[in-house]
Enzyme design. Sequence first.
Site, mmCIF file in Angstrom:
data_model
loop_
_atom_site.group_PDB
_atom_site.id
_atom_site.type_symbol
_atom_site.label_atom_id
_atom_site.label_comp_id
_atom_site.label_asym_id
_atom_site.label_seq_id
_atom_site.Cartn_x
_atom_site.Cartn_y
_atom_site.Cartn_z
ATOM 1 N N LYS A 32 0.839 -1.204 0.000
ATOM 2 C CA LYS A 32 0.000 0.000 0.000
ATOM 3 C C LYS A 32 0.876 1.257 0.000
ATOM 4 O O LYS A 32 2.077 1.186 0.306
ATOM 5 C CB LYS A 32 -0.943 -0.011 1.204
ATOM 6 C CG LYS A 32 -0.249 0.037 2.541
ATOM 7 C CD LYS A 32 -1.235 -0.121 3.678
ATOM 8 C CE LYS A 32 -0.494 -0.151 5.000
ATOM 9 N NZ LYS A 32 -1.193 0.480 6.086
ATOM 10 N N ARG A 126 -11.058 0.231 14.604
ATOM 11 C CA ARG A 126 -10.840 1.135 13.480
ATOM 12 C C ARG A 126 -11.713 0.694 12.315
ATOM 13 O O ARG A 126 -12.562 1.412 11.850
ATOM 14 C CB ARG A 126 -9.354 1.147 13.093
ATOM 15 C CG ARG A 126 -9.004 2.132 12.012
ATOM 16 C CD ARG A 126 -7.515 2.174 11.725
ATOM 17 N NE ARG A 126 -7.022 0.954 11.102
ATOM 18 C CZ ARG A 126 -5.773 0.800 10.670
ATOM 19 N NH1 ARG A 126 -4.881 1.769 10.820
ATOM 20 N NH2 ARG A 126 -5.399 -0.333 10.113
ATOM 21 N N HIS A 155 -6.406 -6.931 12.671
ATOM 22 C CA HIS A 155 -5.180 -6.135 12.757
ATOM 23 C C HIS A 155 -4.887 -5.796 14.211
ATOM 24 O O HIS A 155 -5.792 -5.421 14.958
ATOM 25 C CB HIS A 155 -5.393 -4.858 11.923
ATOM 26 C CG HIS A 155 -4.131 -4.141 11.567
ATOM 27 N ND1 HIS A 155 -2.997 -4.764 11.103
ATOM 28 C CD2 HIS A 155 -3.824 -2.811 11.581
ATOM 29 C CE1 HIS A 155 -2.057 -3.870 10.850
ATOM 30 N NE2 HIS A 155 -2.530 -2.678 11.136
ATOM 31 N N ARG A 211 0.804 -10.626 7.218
ATOM 32 C CA ARG A 211 0.798 -9.456 6.318
ATOM 33 C C ARG A 211 1.929 -8.526 6.761
ATOM 34 O O ARG A 211 1.836 -7.895 7.811
ATOM 35 C CB ARG A 211 -0.532 -8.691 6.405
ATOM 36 C CG ARG A 211 -1.769 -9.487 6.043
ATOM 37 C CD ARG A 211 -3.004 -8.576 6.039
ATOM 38 N NE ARG A 211 -3.136 -7.800 7.253
ATOM 39 C CZ ARG A 211 -3.772 -8.215 8.348
ATOM 40 N NH1 ARG A 211 -4.371 -9.401 8.375
ATOM 41 N NH2 ARG A 211 -3.818 -7.455 9.419
ATOM 42 N N TYR A 253 13.548 31.889 6.784
ATOM 43 C CA TYR A 253 12.466 32.780 7.211
ATOM 44 C C TYR A 253 12.460 32.989 8.719
ATOM 45 O O TYR A 253 12.563 32.034 9.493
ATOM 46 C CB TYR A 253 11.117 32.198 6.775
ATOM 47 C CG TYR A 253 10.994 32.121 5.271
ATOM 48 C CD1 TYR A 253 10.933 33.276 4.499
ATOM 49 C CD2 TYR A 253 10.960 30.894 4.631
ATOM 50 C CE1 TYR A 253 10.841 33.208 3.117
ATOM 51 C CE2 TYR A 253 10.863 30.806 3.250
ATOM 52 C CZ TYR A 253 10.807 31.974 2.502
ATOM 53 O OH TYR A 253 10.719 31.897 1.140
ATOM 54 N N CYS A 300 12.052 25.424 4.619
ATOM 55 C CA CYS A 300 11.354 26.252 3.628
ATOM 56 C C CYS A 300 10.592 25.340 2.660
ATOM 57 O O CYS A 300 10.641 24.122 2.770
ATOM 58 C CB CYS A 300 12.357 27.105 2.854
ATOM 59 S SG CYS A 300 13.441 28.079 3.915
ATOM 60 N N ASP A 302 11.202 24.734 -0.497
ATOM 61 C CA ASP A 302 12.052 23.978 -1.426
ATOM 62 C C ASP A 302 13.443 23.677 -0.883
ATOM 63 O O ASP A 302 14.220 23.001 -1.560
ATOM 64 C CB ASP A 302 12.287 24.789 -2.719
ATOM 65 C CG ASP A 302 11.073 25.570 -3.140
ATOM 66 O OD1 ASP A 302 10.054 24.930 -3.391
ATOM 67 O OD2 ASP A 302 11.154 26.811 -3.182
HETATM 68 C C1 LIG Z 1 -4.510 -4.198 7.657
HETATM 69 C C2 LIG Z 1 -3.021 -4.081 7.605
HETATM 70 N N1 LIG Z 1 -2.293 -5.196 7.533
HETATM 71 C C3 LIG Z 1 -0.944 -5.156 7.498
HETATM 72 C C4 LIG Z 1 -0.265 -3.962 7.541
HETATM 73 C C5 LIG Z 1 1.243 -3.975 7.519
HETATM 74 O O1 LIG Z 1 1.760 -3.475 8.715
HETATM 75 P P1 LIG Z 1 3.335 -3.468 8.952
HETATM 76 O O2 LIG Z 1 3.893 -2.409 8.061
HETATM 77 O O3 LIG Z 1 3.503 -3.162 10.392
HETATM 78 O O4 LIG Z 1 3.846 -4.802 8.596
HETATM 79 C C6 LIG Z 1 -0.990 -2.777 7.630
HETATM 80 C C7 LIG Z 1 -0.288 -1.492 7.726
HETATM 81 O O5 LIG Z 1 -0.596 -0.629 8.505
HETATM 82 C C8 LIG Z 1 -2.411 -2.831 7.653
HETATM 83 O O6 LIG Z 1 -3.155 -1.716 7.733
#
Ligand SMILES: Cc1ncc(COP(=O)(O)O)c(C=O)c1O
Length: 364
Positions: A32, A126, A155, A211, A253, A300, A302
């Site tokens: 992702k 969540r 999760h 995951r 700045y 800044c 840039d």
């Molecule tokens: C639903 C879900 N699974 C797995 C992951 C992977 O997490 P990590 O980067 O801690 O392995 C995420 C990331 O936030 C997630 O939202």
Amino acid sequence: MLQTRIDLDAIAHNVRVLKEKLGPVKLMCILKADAYGHGMERVAPVMEKAGADAFGVATLAEAVALRKHGSDLPITAWLWDAREDLTEALASRICIGVPSLEHAKALINTEVPARVYIKVETGMHRSGVDEKDWGQVFELLRDAAQIEVLGLMSHFACADEPDTPYNDVQEINFRRALVQAREAGLECPLNHLANSPATLTRPSAHFEQVRVGLACYGLEPVPGVDHGLRPAMTWAANLVNVKPIEAGQGTCYGLTWKAKQSGFLATVPCGYADGLPRAFQGKLQVGIGGKLYPQVGRVCMDQIVVDLGDNPFEVAQGDEAIIFGTGGMSATELADAADTINYEVLCLPTGRTVRAYEGGLDLA
Ligand SMILES: Cc1ncc(COP(=O)(O)O)c(C=O)c1O
């Protein structure tokens, strides 16, 4: 030139380390947010060749894009609006995470064949099917002939604190959901709960698949623990200016920083428009020629400015400056200094940053 250098060999190494640790448990690599800023298109084939069993992303659009890049591995997406059109995702053979009763109802209304994971609420609060709805969702999806439930997912909220008892609570809740799903007649052959920290510290939570995002990119998800991972991203730029400053003169700045004695400043072409937060002012040390120099004054749009002191190592215009990564602060060190997490640091580089890839040749 402002670039993130992405070490594809490091990513391959990290995936192999994880695969070896996991044995028969399947590894879903998480891609992702454009592979946590590393570039999904280039990273995915490397992960696949290094042994990834599946990919996971958040949104349906990310999943469809990944499929278009040519991966044939299972791809799962879990973040979608229950009113979203699923046609393209399902035609692209995307496995869908189902995070609420409304999502389950939307899915069965599509009447298109779908493979799904039911994302159950276990304590993160969540996104996930609430326990009061588990039974109804299990039955709805079981009875929809076009839907194949591959398993459950959930999760962890606190896996980066391995000793917190809340991880036990979530694992127990997940097991309870699994028992209930199987009693409802769902086979659930492929279940997953663990992210990077749980994968590395909590084998009891591996189930049939994990995951993993952060650890694939070589960063440790649990402070103070070393699993031999190799960070893959370095954010670097060439100095556009080295100039003298007199004692008492300020820079950037508001002139919020003033030189205590005469010396030299260097200008790095990276600012908040490139993803370096203005709130990082004074927390970053920039690596130049293997030495760390403090960033001074305001960030800044840039540019940032670095204090070279009396410039004993003769830093010059054009020299390479490392904002984080090899030759500078690690992403984790920068995160600690700026009171954030290394996940966020990886996602910072944007704006004018271009990616340059290294390695991966033996995997091409
Ligand atoms: C639903 C879900 N699974 C797995 C992951 C992977 O997490 P990590 O980067 O801690 O392995 C995420 C990331 O936030 C997630 O939202």
